[in-house]
Design an enzyme around this catalytic site. Sequence first.
Site, short mmCIF file in Angstrom:
data_model
loop_
_atom_site.label_atom_id
_atom_site.label_comp_id
_atom_site.label_asym_id
_atom_site.label_seq_id
_atom_site.Cartn_x
_atom_site.Cartn_y
_atom_site.Cartn_z
N SER A 262 -35.73 -45.76 -11.17
CA SER A 262 -34.77 -46.87 -11.24
C SER A 262 -35.46 -48.16 -11.66
CB SER A 262 -34.19 -47.07 -9.84
OG SER A 262 -33.44 -48.26 -9.80
N TYR B 208 -35.05 -48.94 -1.08
CA TYR B 208 -34.65 -47.93 -2.06
C TYR B 208 -35.63 -47.94 -3.25
CZ TYR B 208 -32.20 -46.33 -6.23
OH TYR B 208 -31.89 -45.73 -7.42
N LYS C 16 -38.50 -45.08 -4.71
CA LYS C 16 -38.60 -44.58 -6.09
C LYS C 16 -40.02 -44.77 -6.64
CE LYS C 16 -34.40 -43.08 -6.76
NZ LYS C 16 -34.06 -41.72 -7.18
N1 UFG Z 1 -21.22 -57.52 -8.67
C1 UFG Z 1 -20.21 -58.43 -8.36
N2 UFG Z 1 -19.21 -58.00 -7.54
C2 UFG Z 1 -19.15 -56.73 -7.04
C3 UFG Z 1 -20.19 -55.81 -7.37
C4 UFG Z 1 -21.22 -56.26 -8.19
O1 UFG Z 1 -20.23 -59.58 -8.78
O2 UFG Z 1 -18.21 -56.43 -6.27
C5 UFG Z 1 -22.31 -57.98 -9.54
C6 UFG Z 1 -23.67 -57.93 -8.86
O3 UFG Z 1 -23.90 -59.12 -8.16
C7 UFG Z 1 -24.60 -57.76 -10.06
C8 UFG Z 1 -23.75 -56.94 -11.05
O4 UFG Z 1 -22.40 -57.07 -10.63
O5 UFG Z 1 -24.85 -59.00 -10.64
C9 UFG Z 1 -24.11 -55.46 -11.04
O6 UFG Z 1 -24.11 -55.02 -9.69
P1 UFG Z 1 -24.16 -53.48 -9.30
O7 UFG Z 1 -24.03 -53.41 -7.81
O8 UFG Z 1 -23.18 -52.69 -10.11
O9 UFG Z 1 -25.60 -53.02 -9.78
P2 UFG Z 1 -27.05 -53.58 -9.44
O10 UFG Z 1 -27.55 -54.27 -10.68
O11 UFG Z 1 -27.09 -54.36 -8.19
O12 UFG Z 1 -27.86 -52.24 -9.15
C10 UFG Z 1 -27.76 -51.07 -9.94
C11 UFG Z 1 -27.90 -49.86 -9.03
C12 UFG Z 1 -29.26 -49.82 -8.41
C13 UFG Z 1 -30.32 -49.91 -9.48
C14 UFG Z 1 -30.09 -51.08 -10.39
C15 UFG Z 1 -31.04 -51.03 -11.53
O13 UFG Z 1 -26.89 -49.89 -8.04
O14 UFG Z 1 -29.41 -48.61 -7.71
O15 UFG Z 1 -28.76 -51.07 -10.91
O16 UFG Z 1 -30.83 -52.07 -12.43
F1 UFG Z 1 -31.52 -50.03 -8.91
#
Ligand code: UFG
Length: 318
Positions: free
Chosen positions: A115, A139, A143
Site C-alpha cells: 500500500s 496498518y 504492510k
Molecule cells: N474523504 C472524505 N469524506 C469521506 C471519506 C473520505 O472527504 O467520507 C476524503 C479523505 O479525507 C481523503 C480522500 O477522501 O482525502 C480519500 O479517502 P479514502 O478514505 O477513500 O482513502 P485514503 O486515501 O485515506 O486511503 C486509501 C486506503 C488505504 C491506503 C491509501 C493509499 O483506504 O488503505 O488509500 O493511498 F493506504
Amino acid sequence: MKILVVGGAGYIGSHVVKALMLKGHDVTVYDNLSTGQEINLFKQNCFVNGDILDYPALLSAMRGQDAVVHLAAKKAVGESMENPMLYSVNNISGSLNILNAMVECGTKYIVFSSSAAVYGMPDKSVIDENVPLNPINYYGFTKLEIEKFMGWYDRLKGIKFVALRYFNAVGYDADGDIRGKELNSQNLLPIIMEVVSGKRDKLKIFGNDYSTPDGTCIRDYIHVSDLASAHVLALEKLAQGMESQSLNLGTEKGTSVLEMVAACSSVVGHEIPVEFAPRRAGDPAVLVASANKARKLLGWSPKYSDIKDIVRTVYAIN
Ligand code: UFG
C-alpha cells in the site's frame, strides 16, 4: 502457472482472479470469507474456505502451487490504530504463515498487495519508490514489515517477490463479472455512492483548508482492473527471472475530493449534497504515484485514465 490466490474472494482479489484466469492460469482461491464473498468466486476456479492463521490448512492448499498472490489482510486504517493486535495477528503472523508454507512446499514466487500507506506523510507530493518509508498508521506499518520479511525470505530462501504498493483502489469490473460489492467500505467513492442511492444524506468532506488548488485532499485513484493486470504481469516477470521488487501502482494523476464529487455528479446526472467537516487525522494533502518503475519493469500501464470512466464502472453496479 498454478497460483494460490489468498484473499481471492475479496474486492481486489476477485478482479485479480478474473485477470489470471483470462490468461489461462490454474487458480485456487484460499479465503476465509470474512470480508470476501462467495458471489465473487468463479465456477471454474477451485475454492478452499480457509484461514491464513490455520497453518495445516494453508500448507495443504499450498502443495503443488508455483506461486502465491497474497491479498488477505485487515485494511481499515482507523481500526488498526485502535486494535493493533488484530493487525499483528492477521497481517503479520498470517503473512509469515504464507512465507513459511511457501518454503515448506517449494513455492517460489509471491505477489503481495502492499500500500501507499508505507510512505506515511511524504514531503513530496509525487511519490516514487525512493521516497523514505515512514508509515504513520499501524496498518501501513504491517504492510512495510511484510515487505521486509519478504526481503529476508528472498535472501535466505530464494523466494522472489513483487510488493505492489497500491494507491487508491476504486472501480469495478466493467463487464459486470464480479458481482459482490465491497461491504462497509469507508472510502470516498463508495460513500459518495451511498449518498447517490439515498443511504446517506450527504458526503462529509474532511477538510477544505489544505494547500491544494480547491482546498481538498488530492489522491491518485487507480481502477481495480488496472491493479489486477499488474499482478498478472508481475507473476509472469518473476517466472521469467525478474528480481524481487517493490512497485507503486497509480495513474500518476491527482484528483481532489471536490473533483471526485463533480465527476460523480456528472455521471449520475444530479448534484451530490456535501458539507465541509474538520480534517480527518492522518490525511496527507496530496498523494500521487510515480508509477514509472512498474511501467518499465512490468510493461504495465493503466487503461483507465479518466476519472469519469472509473466512476461509471461503480455507478453501473450501484
Ligand atoms: N474523504 C472524505 N469524506 C469521506 C471519506 C473520505 O472527504 O467520507 C476524503 C479523505 O479525507 C481523503 C480522500 O477522501 O482525502 C480519500 O479517502 P479514502 O478514505 O477513500 O482513502 P485514503 O486515501 O485515506 O486511503 C486509501 C486506503 C488505504 C491506503 C491509501 C493509499 O483506504 O488503505 O488509500 O493511498 F493506504
